[in-house]
Design an enzyme around this catalytic site. Structure first.
Site, mmCIF file in Angstrom:
data_model
loop_
_atom_site.group_PDB
_atom_site.id
_atom_site.type_symbol
_atom_site.label_atom_id
_atom_site.label_comp_id
_atom_site.label_asym_id
_atom_site.label_seq_id
_atom_site.Cartn_x
_atom_site.Cartn_y
_atom_site.Cartn_z
ATOM 1 N N HIS A 127 -37.219 -63.116 -61.895
ATOM 2 C CA HIS A 127 -35.843 -62.833 -62.336
ATOM 3 C C HIS A 127 -34.864 -63.936 -61.924
ATOM 4 C CE1 HIS A 127 -36.847 -58.885 -63.742
ATOM 5 N NE2 HIS A 127 -37.206 -58.450 -62.563
ATOM 6 N N ASP A 156 -45.487 -58.143 -65.527
ATOM 7 C CA ASP A 156 -44.625 -57.289 -64.719
ATOM 8 C C ASP A 156 -43.909 -56.315 -65.659
ATOM 9 O OD1 ASP A 156 -43.077 -57.498 -61.772
ATOM 10 O OD2 ASP A 156 -41.816 -56.691 -63.377
ATOM 11 N N HIS A 161 -40.940 -55.417 -65.706
ATOM 12 C CA HIS A 161 -39.599 -55.904 -66.067
ATOM 13 C C HIS A 161 -39.707 -57.252 -66.766
ATOM 14 C CE1 HIS A 161 -39.025 -53.386 -62.363
ATOM 15 N NE2 HIS A 161 -38.095 -52.851 -63.119
ATOM 16 N N ASP A 201 -46.052 -53.286 -61.251
ATOM 17 C CA ASP A 201 -45.187 -52.116 -61.342
ATOM 18 C C ASP A 201 -45.282 -51.404 -62.687
ATOM 19 O OD1 ASP A 201 -44.087 -54.409 -62.367
ATOM 20 O OD2 ASP A 201 -42.234 -54.315 -61.203
#
Lengths: 136, 348
Positions: B124, B159, B161, B246
């Protein structure tokens, strides 16, 4: 000056964002504009306490009403996302905000802290006017 | 086959009370590695702190200065999700350096698979901003190093996200192909199919947003049907994986429905993206349920190393297959329309 029909304000519950919300509500009242109140929930809020927010639409509605704005002309929007990107997107459809309002710093920030500054990022990248409201 | 991991470093001082991005994550990751019982097939690449020059390939100097000063000023909350402590600057530099060290070891040996068990995670982190628990973009630092050597790098990001930082950093870099499969809507609110790369690298970004509840069969379809043809055309010389775990159904951060067996399948799939040995490395990103994290890493590494794996079965039956198919069509339409627009602009 061109009329402003739509205003968006970022709100994270901090003192600064409450000041920004009050300023935005007064401006919306004066311009007879709609007001979009945006809360970006980030990653952690879904974990619940101690990360969850106590912000509710009712709290926001009370603040807006205290500033003399018609609450029915306001919209409460929660997005799971980054606060900067989400507020910048308010300048595009469907919100089409013509003015963005943001507090000078968010939760837990030290005065003068540049890193992670939403207001600085918004000012740098917005394509509509931005108002940065100090906390006090 | 050998597994190359980074040497452990002390990350205990990058921690915040109750925060899920915590030192126990790396302990779980290394527990998975130890459980493979690789013996002499486990190689440890020496700890290394990324240099400023290496970081400047992907981050602005002003941001690096600010982050360092913020940490050495005592740290604190950077945003509602992201924190830093006094020691976070040096720990983040070691995390970025860990990827570089593992890559160098792979290069010198010409064989094996890399696994970078480092934190804080990175995908990120934007060119000029920390966010989403990430301070420095570890995988981007490694990819930029490889690009500087003339390599063509595909980054697969599984991931849960979207890796908005990695996408932003390589938006106009034609030597990097960025592929992300992620839950949407979800933080950070980006990663739509119409995001396909900038003017200088149109088509170098592939996003596959997935609905809550999506299972492993949908992820595999995304890799096979959407990513596969793009990778074939790109002809990568290296494959780096932003390996967040995740998307596991037990993880508290999101709502996908994967099992550890799904990660084994996905790892097998991406391992075929590059023909030469010693050019595949996994970088730890998210994954916050420690049991699921350890099992999923074990499954991933077992799969690519050819070790026996007794874990959960792959999952299927969740939603998202249609959105993968629709997204593929929409992506091609976006690619055509942007290409036409840029050609028209160039001809004027």
């Amino acid at each position: 000056m061109k009329a402003i029909n739509s205003i968006a304000v970022g709100f994270d519950g901090s003192v600064e964002s409450q000041s920004a919300l009050r300023w935005a509500a007064r401006a919306a009242r004066e311009f007879d504009a709609t007001l979009t109140v945006l809360h970006a929930s980030g990653i952690l809020e879904r974990l619940g306490p101690p990360f969850s927010s106590s912000i509710t639409p009712e709290v926001v509605g009370t603040i807006i009403a205290e500033e003399g704005m018609d609450v029915a002309r306001s919209y409460w929007v929660v997005v799971e996302g980054d606060a900067c990107s989400a507020l910048l997107h308010c300048a595009a459809p469907p919100v089409n905000a013509e003015l963005l309002v943001v507090g000078s710093r968010g939760h837990g920030k030290r005065p003068g802290m540049m890193i992670g500054s939403v207001s600085l990022e918004i000012v740098q990248h917005a394509n509509v006017p931005v108002v940065v409201v100090p906390g006090r | 086959m050998v597994l190359i991991v980074n040497e452990a470093y002390d990350d205990s001082e990058h921690e915040s009370p109750d925060h899920p991005e915590r030192p126990g994550r790396v302990r779980a990751a290394m527990g998975a590695v130890e459980g493979l019982h690789l013996g002499s097939d486990l190689i440890v690449a020496p700890a290394y702190s990324a240099t400023r020059a290496e970081l400047l390939r992907v981050h602005d100097g002003g941001y690096l200065d600010e982050l360092g000063a913020f940490c050495y000023g005592g740290g604190g909350d950077i945003d509602q999700d992201t924190y830093a402590t006094f020691d976070s600057w040096s720990i983040a530099n070691l995390a970025a350096g860990a990827g570089l060290s593992v890559i160098r070891e792979l290069e010198s040996r010409g064989e094996g698979v890399g696994f970078v068990a480092a934190r804080p995670p990175g995908h990120h982190a934007l060119r000029d901003r920390a966010m989403g628990f990430c301070l420095l973009n570890n995988i981007a630092v490694a990819a930029a190093q490889l690009v500087s050597q003339g390599e063509r790098v595909v980054i697969v990001d599984w991931d849960v996200h979207h890796g908005n930082g990695t996408q932003q950093i390589f938006w106009d870099e034609p030597a990097v192909l960025y592929i992300s499969m992620h839950q949407s809507p979800l933080f950070p609110g980006s990663g739509f199919v119409g995001e396909i790369g900038g003017r200088l690298a149109l088509g170098s970004v592939v996003n596959v947003p997935l609905p809550a509840g999506a299972t492993g069969d949908v992820m595999r379809r995304a890799l096979d049907d959407v990513a596969g043809p793009v990778v074939d055309a790109f002809r990568p010389t290296w494959v780096l994986v932003s390996a967040g775990f995740d998307a596991h159904r037990l993880d508290p951060m999101a709502d996908l429905g994967l099992s550890d067996g799904d990660f084994a399948d996905m790892a097998s799939c991406v391992s075929h993206y590059v023909a030469e040995p010693g050019r595949l490395a996994f970088f730890l990103e998210g994954g916050y349920h420690l049991g699921a994290l350890q099992a999923s890493i074990a499954a991933t590494l077992s799969s690519v190393l050819g070790s026996p794996f007794e874990g959960e079965r792959p999952t299927s039956g969740g939603p998202g297959a249609e959105s993968v198919a629709t997204g593929k069509v929409q992506r091609l339409a976006a690619l055509e329309s942007w290409t036409r627009l840029f050609e028209e602009e160039a001809s004027q």
